[in-house]
Design a protein around this motif. Structure first.
Motif, PDB file in Angstrom:
ATOM      1  N   SER A  33       0.729  -1.304   0.043  1.00 15.66           N
ATOM      2  CA  SER A  33       0.239   0.401   0.392  1.00 15.66           C
ATOM      3  C   SER A  33       0.908   1.376  -0.366  1.00 15.66           C
ATOM      4  O   SER A  33       0.144   1.829   0.365  1.00 15.66           O
ATOM      5  N   LEU A  34       2.013   0.681  -0.416  1.00 16.39           N
ATOM      6  CA  LEU A  34       3.461   2.167  -0.455  1.00 16.39           C
ATOM      7  C   LEU A  34       2.358   3.109  -1.262  1.00 16.39           C
ATOM      8  O   LEU A  34       2.651   3.134  -2.609  1.00 16.39           O
ATOM      9  N   SER A  35       2.235   4.378  -0.641  1.00 13.68           N
ATOM     10  CA  SER A  35       2.266   5.440  -1.714  1.00 13.68           C
ATOM     11  C   SER A  35       3.085   6.819  -1.932  1.00 13.68           C
ATOM     12  O   SER A  35       3.188   7.202  -2.747  1.00 13.68           O
ATOM     13  N   THR A  36       3.783   6.679  -0.447  1.00  4.68           N
ATOM     14  CA  THR A  36       4.929   8.035  -0.233  1.00  4.68           C
ATOM     15  C   THR A  36       6.430   7.235   0.400  1.00  4.68           C
ATOM     16  O   THR A  36       6.281   6.669   0.944  1.00  4.68           O
ATOM     17  N   LEU A  37       6.998   7.098  -0.709  1.00  5.80           N
ATOM     18  CA  LEU A  37       8.437   7.063  -0.280  1.00  5.80           C
ATOM     19  C   LEU A  37       9.033   7.927   0.170  1.00  5.80           C
ATOM     20  O   LEU A  37       9.590   9.068  -1.402  1.00  5.80           O
ATOM     21  N   SER A  38      10.408   8.104   1.412  1.00  5.29           N
ATOM     22  CA  SER A  38      10.915   9.081   1.161  1.00  5.29           C
ATOM     23  C   SER A  38      12.644   8.607   1.703  1.00  5.29           C
ATOM     24  O   SER A  38      12.907   7.684   2.265  1.00  5.29           O
ATOM     25  N   LEU A  39      13.552   9.243   0.731  1.00  4.39           N
ATOM     26  CA  LEU A  39      15.231   8.841   0.949  1.00  4.39           C
ATOM     27  C   LEU A  39      15.424   9.441   1.201  1.00  4.39           C
ATOM     28  O   LEU A  39      15.962  10.738   0.741  1.00  4.39           O
ATOM     29  N   SER A  40      16.099   9.974   2.541  1.00  3.26           N
ATOM     30  CA  SER A  40      16.448  10.887   2.587  1.00  3.26           C
ATOM     31  C   SER A  40      17.774  11.399   3.490  1.00  3.26           C
ATOM     32  O   SER A  40      18.804   9.738   4.293  1.00  3.26           O
ATOM     33  N   HIS A  77       4.786  -0.113  -8.612  1.00  6.69           N
ATOM     34  CA  HIS A  77       3.639   0.690  -8.798  1.00  6.69           C
ATOM     35  C   HIS A  77       2.426   2.166  -8.042  1.00  6.69           C
ATOM     36  O   HIS A  77       2.618   2.435  -8.546  1.00  6.69           O
ATOM     37  N   THR A  78       2.498   1.498  -6.804  1.00  5.22           N
ATOM     38  CA  THR A  78       1.234   1.806  -6.054  1.00  5.22           C
ATOM     39  C   THR A  78       2.438   3.550  -5.221  1.00  5.22           C
ATOM     40  O   THR A  78       1.463   4.195  -4.912  1.00  5.22           O
ATOM     41  N   VAL A  79       3.649   3.632  -5.328  1.00  5.38           N
ATOM     42  CA  VAL A  79       4.494   5.059  -5.072  1.00  5.38           C
ATOM     43  C   VAL A  79       3.680   6.415  -6.011  1.00  5.38           C
ATOM     44  O   VAL A  79       4.092   6.086  -7.503  1.00  5.38           O
ATOM     45  N   LYS A  80       2.694   7.055  -5.240  1.00  3.96           N
ATOM     46  CA  LYS A  80       2.630   8.699  -6.386  1.00  3.96           C
ATOM     47  C   LYS A  80       2.932   9.526  -5.779  1.00  3.96           C
ATOM     48  O   LYS A  80       4.006  10.570  -6.000  1.00  3.96           O
ATOM     49  N   THR A  81       4.106   9.227  -4.734  1.00  2.00           N
ATOM     50  CA  THR A  81       4.989  10.835  -4.092  1.00  2.00           C
ATOM     51  C   THR A  81       6.420  10.203  -3.097  1.00  2.00           C
ATOM     52  O   THR A  81       6.288   9.656  -2.397  1.00  2.00           O
ATOM     53  N   LEU A  82       7.261  11.120  -3.783  1.00  2.29           N
ATOM     54  CA  LEU A  82       8.480  10.936  -4.014  1.00  2.29           C
ATOM     55  C   LEU A  82       9.996  11.626  -3.336  1.00  2.29           C
ATOM     56  O   LEU A  82       9.173  12.784  -4.173  1.00  2.29           O
ATOM     57  N   HIS A  83      10.495  11.830  -2.437  1.00  4.42           N
ATOM     58  CA  HIS A  83      11.151  12.650  -1.913  1.00  4.42           C
ATOM     59  C   HIS A  83      12.369  11.837  -1.524  1.00  4.42           C
ATOM     60  O   HIS A  83      12.759  11.101  -1.157  1.00  4.42           O
ATOM     61  N   LEU A  84      13.179  12.837  -2.894  1.00  2.00           N
ATOM     62  CA  LEU A  84      14.938  12.492  -2.225  1.00  2.00           C
ATOM     63  C   LEU A  84      15.588  13.360  -1.720  1.00  2.00           C
ATOM     64  O   LEU A  84      15.918  14.654  -1.706  1.00  2.00           O
ATOM     65  N   LEU A 131       4.439   8.171 -10.240  1.00  2.00           N
ATOM     66  CA  LEU A 131       4.590   9.258  -9.527  1.00  2.00           C
ATOM     67  C   LEU A 131       4.105  10.224 -10.210  1.00  2.00           C
ATOM     68  O   LEU A 131       3.939   9.804 -11.387  1.00  2.00           O
ATOM     69  N   GLU A 132       3.187  11.217  -8.918  1.00  5.31           N
ATOM     70  CA  GLU A 132       2.679  12.514  -9.237  1.00  5.31           C
ATOM     71  C   GLU A 132       3.130  12.862  -8.760  1.00  5.31           C
ATOM     72  O   GLU A 132       3.591  14.467  -9.366  1.00  5.31           O
ATOM     73  N   ARG A 133       4.088  13.397  -7.725  1.00  6.13           N
ATOM     74  CA  ARG A 133       4.874  14.338  -6.633  1.00  6.13           C
ATOM     75  C   ARG A 133       6.325  14.175  -6.783  1.00  6.13           C
ATOM     76  O   ARG A 133       6.138  12.999  -5.789  1.00  6.13           O
ATOM     77  N   LEU A 134       6.986  14.761  -7.354  1.00  4.03           N
ATOM     78  CA  LEU A 134       8.639  14.496  -6.655  1.00  4.03           C
ATOM     79  C   LEU A 134       9.251  16.085  -6.228  1.00  4.03           C
ATOM     80  O   LEU A 134       8.643  16.718  -6.451  1.00  4.03           O
ATOM     81  N   TYR A 135       9.531  15.412  -5.108  1.00  2.00           N
ATOM     82  CA  TYR A 135      10.273  16.315  -4.389  1.00  2.00           C
ATOM     83  C   TYR A 135      12.024  16.128  -4.789  1.00  2.00           C
ATOM     84  O   TYR A 135      12.394  15.398  -3.366  1.00  2.00           O
ATOM     85  N   ILE A 136      13.198  17.384  -4.745  1.00  4.06           N
ATOM     86  CA  ILE A 136      13.681  17.051  -4.276  1.00  4.06           C
ATOM     87  C   ILE A 136      14.413  17.781  -3.628  1.00  4.06           C
ATOM     88  O   ILE A 136      14.434  19.341  -3.710  1.00  4.06           O
ATOM     89  N   ILE A 137      15.580  17.872  -2.598  1.00  4.73           N
ATOM     90  CA  ILE A 137      15.628  18.420  -1.999  1.00  4.73           C
ATOM     91  C   ILE A 137      17.189  18.343  -1.144  1.00  4.73           C
ATOM     92  O   ILE A 137      17.272  16.997  -1.285  1.00  4.73           O
ATOM     93  N   GLY A 138      18.237  19.134  -1.231  1.00  5.75           N
ATOM     94  CA  GLY A 138      19.428  18.881  -0.514  1.00  5.75           C
ATOM     95  C   GLY A 138      20.260  20.235  -1.086  1.00  5.75           C
ATOM     96  O   GLY A 138      20.070  21.170  -1.127  1.00  5.75           O
ATOM     97  N   SER A 139      22.014  19.941  -0.953  1.00  5.33           N
ATOM     98  CA  SER A 139      23.125  20.848  -1.657  1.00  5.33           C
ATOM     99  C   SER A 139      23.522  21.041  -2.684  1.00  5.33           C
ATOM    100  O   SER A 139      24.720  21.998  -2.202  1.00  5.33           O
ATOM    101  N   TRP A 140      22.822  20.412  -3.420  1.00  5.03           N
ATOM    102  CA  TRP A 140      23.753  20.155  -4.625  1.00  5.03           C
ATOM    103  C   TRP A 140      22.455  19.761  -5.692  1.00  5.03           C
ATOM    104  O   TRP A 140      20.668  19.177  -5.694  1.00  5.03           O
TER     105      TRP A 140
END
Length: 479
Positions: free
Chosen positions: A183-190, A217-224, A244-253
């Motif tokens: 059921s995983l819809s949001t995955l974050s790799l921080s 197939h179930t992941v719609k939001t990804l935070h990297l 995937l519908e929403r992608l968040y890229i956070i970082g120092s580069w």
């Protein structure tokens, strides 16, 4: 005898509803913010307020701040827990359904809680403190036999998983194991490290290349979240998320290079509609990692595709916090002009940058004619070029005047002394109807910018929310 009038602010259910709007806990993605003092102050108003608000206060457990509360008290109120952060009590706890659970791999209390209670958890944040992530070989793994948590201990029915500060070296097995979370819809790799041998990170992929070996197939939001130059292949996770519908890229580069210049990520996730890029300036020698305009351009274009690309939904939302946004990046984003509805840009500058830092924002305003919401914010210590740039933004011929509904503008110069106070203004829509913009507090604007601003406002028939920000936020409402 007439009944005594009841003060609505002493009605239990009304007070409880008010309490839901008091900021108690915020998850910022890479950190959380727990603030019980506001709700505690409200609970001191009266007995009714105390009875209505204290149950809400107990919905969040923070082990670091509650470690000195006796265990029996924690057990008593654990039924109310919805958020548990860093468990520091042996329990046993009685919270069977949690919205959020955060723990490190070596937390013995969390280990016992998960083993004994087997709670239902919506979002699980798992911190490794830079340890190597142990990934079971079996598709139906056994849970931990020691006193440390592993991936196999996380409930398989979670909808959100956040893995923070782990070393991941077995990328193929890691992806395979993620498929067990059905059921995983949001995955974050921080702030993960490793990820240099990603299965699809070899030669450049084309439209006819085979898909990634494992698909989520179930992941719609990804935070990297990136730190420094580690985990170059982390962006390849996008290729494993076809929904995937929403992608968040956070970082120092900006995680990009010539290697990925022509990578059509939009082919792997054709339904993506929201892209957020947040540059963080909290690392040493951050000037080394400043994103180049061409890197940002390539990154955006890899998700929008060239103009006229078919078979993709198209970006609706673009949000960015950067040090600069030049025309190259704007041209790439303009490929989504037919679908883009939300454009939020926040700039913060700590270095000497070239002129025309706002050129990209001005280009978006000229070309994107379906925007419904715009936010342009600039940090207080921004340089003089952006102070001049805001005036140029207001002078720009906006293509979205007929569609814009919300507008937020922030400029450090608006709080300076010497400018006159902005008073209530009457404006007119194109069909002659009038409304009044009422200012809740004093706004200081340069005299030459005020007519430019309200000249734009008068041309926005659908605008219902205008927010001007200086040193404080003031809302301007239309009646």
């Amino acid at each position: 005898m007439a009944s005594e009038r009841i003060n609505p602010l002493e009605i239990f259910h009304i007070v409880a509803l008010i309490g839901r709007f008091v900021d108690l806990w915020n998850d910022l993605g890479y950190q959380y913010n727990y603030k019980p003092t506001n709700l505690l102050s409200c609970a001191a108003v009266s007995r009714t307020w105390r009875a209505a608000l204290l149950p809400i206060l107990w919905e969040v457990y923070d082990g670091d701040k509650m470690r000195h509360i006796p265990n029996e008290i924690i057990i008593k109120y654990s039924l109310r827990f919805r958020v548990v952060i860093d468990l520091m009590h042996p329990g046993p706890l009685h919270c069977a359904a949690l919205q959020f659970f955060e723990t490190s791999h070596d937390n013995a209390f969390a280990f016992d809680f998960l083993k004994q209670t087997k709670p239902r958890i919506s979002t699980f944040r798992f911190s490794g403190t830079d340890h190597r992530l142990s990934i079971p070989e079996s598709d139906v793994p056994e849970a931990s036999r020691g006193d440390s948590l592993c991936l196999a201990d996380i409930p398989t029915d979670i909808t959100g998983l956040d893995l923070t500060t782990w070393l991941i070296t077995d990328e193929s097995n890691f992806l395979r194991f993620l498929t067990r979370y059905h059921s995983l819809s949001t995955l974050s790799l921080s702030s993960v490290s490793g990820f240099h041998r990603f299965p699809s990170a070899g030669p450049l992929l084309t439209e006819t290349s085979p898909p990634a070996p494992v698909l989520l197939h179930t992941v719609k939001t990804l935070h990297l979240t990136f730190v420094g130059g580690s985990s170059h292949a982390l962006l390849e996770m996008v290729k494993c998320c076809p929904s995937l519908e929403r992608l968040y890229i956070i970082g120092s580069w900006i995680p990009y290079s010539e290697k990925y210049k022509d990578t059509p990520f939009y082919r792997y996730c054709p339904n993506i509609e929201s892209l957020s890029i947040h540059y963080r300036n909290d690392v040493p020698n951050q000037m080394i990692f400043l994103p180049r305009d061409e890197d940002l351009e390539n990154l955006i274009r890899s998700f929008t595709g060239p103009p006229g690309t078919t078979g993709i939904r198209g970006l609706k939302t673009f949000e960015a916090k950067l040090v600069a946004f030049f025309e190259g990046a704007a041209e790439a984003l303009a490929s989504a002009a037919e679908t883009l509805e939300v454009f939020n840009l926040e700039l913060e500058s700590y270095f000497d940058l070239p002129d025309e830092t706002l050129a990209g924002a001005r280009a978006i305003l000229r070309t994107c004619h379906k925007l419904k919401s715009i936010s342009l914010k600039f940090e207080d210590d921004i340089d003089d070029e952006l102070t001049l740039g805001m005036r140029m933004v207001l002078e720009e011929p906006w293509a979205c005047l007929e569609t814009l509904e919300q507008l937020c503008l922030s400029n450090a110069s608006w709080r300076n002394e010497g400018f006159h106070e902005l008073i209530d203004k009457e404006a007119y829509s194109s069909d002659g109807r009038a409304w009044v913009w009422c200012v809740d507090g004093p706004i200081l604007l340069p005299q030459d910018e005020e007519p430019l601003l309200f000249g734009l406002v008068k041309q926005m028939p659908r605008l219902w929310r205008l927010v001007l920000m200086s040193s404080k936020i003031y809302r301007i409402k239309k009646y």
